[in-house]
Design a protein around this motif. Sequence first.
Motif, PDB file in Angstrom:
ATOM      1  N   TYR A 259       0.825  -1.210   0.000  1.00 50.64           N
ATOM      2  CA  TYR A 259       0.000   0.000   0.000  1.00 50.64           C
ATOM      3  C   TYR A 259       0.861   1.263   0.000  1.00 50.64           C
ATOM      4  N   LEU A 335      -4.458  -5.619   5.130  1.00 48.23           N
ATOM      5  CA  LEU A 335      -4.604  -4.177   5.313  1.00 48.23           C
ATOM      6  C   LEU A 335      -5.300  -3.902   6.644  1.00 48.23           C
ATOM      7  N   GLN A 339      -4.315   1.686   7.406  1.00 45.49           N
ATOM      8  CA  GLN A 339      -3.689   1.573   6.087  1.00 45.49           C
ATOM      9  C   GLN A 339      -4.723   1.753   4.977  1.00 45.49           C
ATOM     10  N   ALA A 340      -5.907   1.161   5.158  1.00 39.59           N
ATOM     11  CA  ALA A 340      -6.976   1.332   4.177  1.00 39.59           C
ATOM     12  C   ALA A 340      -7.417   2.785   4.114  1.00 39.59           C
TER      13      ALA A 340
END
Length: 482
Positions: A259, A335, A339-340
């Motif tokens: 990510y 995730l 983080q998302a």
Amino acid sequence: MAYFHGVKASEIATSIITPVSTTAGLPVVFGTAPVHLTSDPKAYVNKPVICYSWDEAVAALGYSGDWDKYTLSEVMYSQFKLYGISPVVFVNVLDPTKHKKSQKDSTGRAVNDHQIIVDDDVLLSTLVVKKSSASEAAVLGTDYTAAYNDDGKLVITLLETGALYSEATLVLEYDAVDATAVTSADIIGGASADGSSKGLELIDYIYTMFSLVPGIILAPGFSEDPTVAAVMKAKALTVMELFRCTVLADIDTAKCKSYQDVNEWKKKNGYTGTNQIVCWPCVRNGDMIFHFSTHLLGVIGALDADNDDVPYQSPSNRDMQITGLCLKDGTEVLLSLPQANLLNSQGVMTAINFTGGWKSWGNYTGAYPSSTDVKDTFICVRRFFDWDDQTFILTYWQKVDGPLSPRFVKSIVESERVRLNSLVARGYMLGAEVKFLESENSTTDLLQGIFRIHKFRTPPVPAQEIETISEYNVEYLNKLFE
């Protein structure tokens, strides 16, 4: 006037114009199909086909579980098997007369139990079966039969009454479809010398073919290419030079394995369109791996269906038919919520497994955060504006070239006011207003037959942050003395 004696009736046109119904999220999917499995492999090459069911899609385009080679099969499976959404317009760019390879055996192939199973994607019309390279060709239907089984394998069966039944080896010659020969240039397409259009250029012909305006464009497996994504974005802004629609684009998980890599790649490669929903990573359902855009298409379709085809809600925090996140090579992606959320703040849609199973996660278009205009950054607002403009154009097209008079202007303004008020009453907008402003209609424009009405529209934005504020109230300590 002719003489008349008696009682009669007549009619005039209804003063309020009835709105035209549209399909808000009509998907138009570009990719490759296993056309060698169909009865006519050339029938749908750069020719859009609309499918309302799994059987229709399979009959027109074929189906293969090898989604890396045949990208339309991935969308076909997701839409019809997992989400139950229709219709879908498919555009296959794989041309069996162009994207093919020839095979000629120098030695014979072994016959097992009077059958030969061929792994290649053979074009049946080109198949030649011989005893040896110097022999005459055997006769289909007399010496052998050839058909694909349920696994997509070509089975050549020797007939007991034919001349080949006792042969231990046979020589095969054929052309096979080569999906690896399809390039991004085939998806992009363009106008040919003969005046025909190919690839993404066909987006302008969808309405004239099916009387439906494209709502979403996607090309799983190809939209990771920045050049393809750029053309998709440009075409979606000017469909027939009239409409706008949404693009679903995937970020390449081979280049963005974490990510942390996504934002830089997104900005560097121009995945920043106001009409572009950017997705990362891939998703899985059991052992099947999908591009994220494929499942997001199903999510949006289900959401629109729940809302009478009015795209006023965000596709975020909606059920996804997935069991996890992964890279294209199958590597699991984990995730956390922070983080998302970071991806969301960078204008990227993803998914989380937080409460109630796997959910889509993200409200912003690719334009965020470089743009902060609410109509361009929130997916639901952008889609509502595009849908509402589409409805306006189709509803009042019948009025084009009418006499520009006060009654003419009033009929459009009042009809549009009624339409928008009904959307407000149903909760699809917070408010709306329609005005015919003198400041926006100059004398020179009116002399050319040009007039404008001004619409104020306020669809709701998503409640993406809900906070509870708590305080310790010391007054309730008095309860101890009661």
